[in-house]
Design a protein around this motif. Structure first.
Motif, short mmCIF file in Angstrom:
data_model
loop_
_atom_site.label_atom_id
_atom_site.label_comp_id
_atom_site.label_asym_id
_atom_site.label_seq_id
_atom_site.Cartn_x
_atom_site.Cartn_y
_atom_site.Cartn_z
N THR A 1 34.77 53.45 19.91
CA THR A 1 34.34 54.08 21.34
C THR A 1 32.97 53.43 21.72
N ALA B 1 36.78 59.94 21.27
CA ALA B 1 37.26 58.69 21.28
C ALA B 1 38.26 58.92 22.52
N ALA C 1 37.06 55.73 14.80
CA ALA C 1 37.23 56.13 16.21
C ALA C 1 36.11 56.13 16.91
N PHE D 1 37.84 62.64 17.09
CA PHE D 1 39.02 61.93 17.98
C PHE D 1 39.01 62.44 19.27
N TYR E 1 41.55 49.89 18.47
CA TYR E 1 41.35 51.18 19.26
C TYR E 1 42.69 51.65 19.61
N ASP F 1 38.37 58.52 9.17
CA ASP F 1 39.04 57.76 10.55
C ASP F 1 38.22 58.33 11.69
N LEU G 1 47.10 58.51 16.27
CA LEU G 1 46.42 59.76 16.26
C LEU G 1 47.21 61.01 17.32
N MET H 1 44.95 52.81 17.09
CA MET H 1 44.64 53.80 16.37
C MET H 1 44.74 55.16 17.16
N MET H 2 44.51 55.09 18.32
CA MET H 2 44.79 56.23 19.35
C MET H 2 46.21 56.73 19.55
#
Length: 361
Positions: free
Chosen positions: A225, A284, A221, A281, A245, A217, A252, A248-249
């Motif tokens: 980015t 990102a 990310a 992460f 994006y 993952d 996370l 996903m953030m």
């Protein structure tokens, strides 16, 4: 030429880069660091350690080394360290000789073709044609005999590819301003988002492997980015990629541990804290806050906490600890939970440098 790039392509690329990379107002979460947490200090230690490190594979240079090398170069540029840049170029130039070129693997595979991102970064920093010529060879080879749907024949729908393919094509766009490269990267990313992003916002390692592997993952990310940093605002796929994006953030942020890390399997509390995914992460989220893609109040503290946690895994030798070993895909929970933890593996060195670079931009 697409309507969003009607002017000189290289000038357009420069204009877009300035616009997209422009920071919002100074982010308070990234202003003050204790000495041992300073991205300038940590990045310099890790980058200088990379310069003197042997090739981790003595037979050929493969993607973890490329990623760490790229990170060291971006850190040197962001910190204005010309001596470090010179050392990194000195490490590279032997590869341009007949003897050294044997380390450059030419097989058509995402893990080898990503090498081209490295000479393209050298071209961006030096403007020497030899680096551009070499890097473009890899970017163009990746789209030889493209599929009927326009995707690369290297498309295999493993989430690792979302960085390997993306960074090469984005770097070719940054170096040339030619819209075909950014279009390739955006098309590929959108296809992977449509196929692999789950309702949670995270990504299975592959369609037949239903596990949220941390570094896997992380590649997603980091790939999104890098793409968003250079994707023109008017590009027809920008909204789709930005939405993926942000989704996903948000996921996370929910799964970040109290200590700031993310785990080897993101959603499994029994899994161990893993640094390569945590670094990706962090990169990102830092980039998202700085570029205004993410809300600073919501994500700034999470990004800061991730950097602080990551810094604690850089040991006295400037090696990053608790790095998951190289990992194939396998539909087996224990396979992922029992992966070996390594120290100094370039998989872990690279994202520390990416995150440090992002904090200094």
């Amino acid at each position: 030429m697409h309507s969003y790039l009607k002017i000189c392509p290289i000038a357009a690329a420069a204009t877009i880069a300035l616009a997209i990379n422009a920071q919002t107002a100074t982010q308070q979460d990234f202003v003050t660091w204790a000495g041992n947490l300073s991205p300038a200090a940590i990045g310099k230690r890790v980058a200088e350690h990379f310069v003197v490190s042997p090739h981790q594979n003595p037979e050929r240079i493969i993607y973890p080394e490329v990623c760490a090398w790229y990170g060291a170069l971006t850190f040197a540029q962001a910190s204005g360290d010309k001596d470090l840049t010179a050392q990194l170029i000195k490490r590279f130039d032997p590869l341009l000789t007949a003897e050294g070129s044997r380390l450059i693997h030419r097989e058509a595979h995402v893990d080898y073709l990503v090498f081209g991102a490295l000479p393209l970064e050298l071209y961006l920093e030096t403007k020497e044609q030899k680096y551009l010529d070499l890097g473009k060879q890899f970017a163009d080879e990746e789209w030889e005999n493209a599929r009927p749907d326009g995707l690369s024949t290297e498309t295999r729908f493993w989430i690792d590819d979302m960085y390997m393919i993306t960074i090469l094509q984005v770097q070719a766009y940054r170096a040339t301003g030619d819209a075909k490269y950014i279009d390739r990267a955006a098309l590929e990313m959108a296809a992977y988002l449509d196929r692999l992003q789950q309702p949670t916002g995270l990504f299975f390692h592959a369609p037949d492997v239903p596990f949220y592997w941390g570094r896997g993952d992380g590649w997603v990310a980091a790939g999104m980015t890098e793409l968003l940093r250079s994707l023109p605002p008017q590009h027809p796929k920008r909204d789709r990629i930005l939405a993926g994006y942000r989704k996903m953030m948000a996921a996370l942020r929910q799964f970040q541990a109290d200590d700031g890390t993310w785990r080897q399997l993101i959603d499994r509390p029994e899994a161990w804290p893993e640094t390569s995914g945590t670094g990706m992460f962090a990169f990102a989220m830092i980039s998202g806050v700085k570029n205004g893609w993410l809300d600073e109040k919501s994500y700034g503290p999470a990004a800061r906490k991730a950097w602080i946690a990551l810094s604690g895994y850089v040991d006295q030798n400037a090696d990053v600890t608790s790095v998951c070993e190289g990992t194939n895909k396998k539909n087996d929970l224990e396979y992922y939970l029992l992966r070996t933890r390594r120290t100094g593996d370039f998989h872990g060195q690279a994202p520390v440098l990416w995150a440090a670079s992002a904090l200094l931009r």
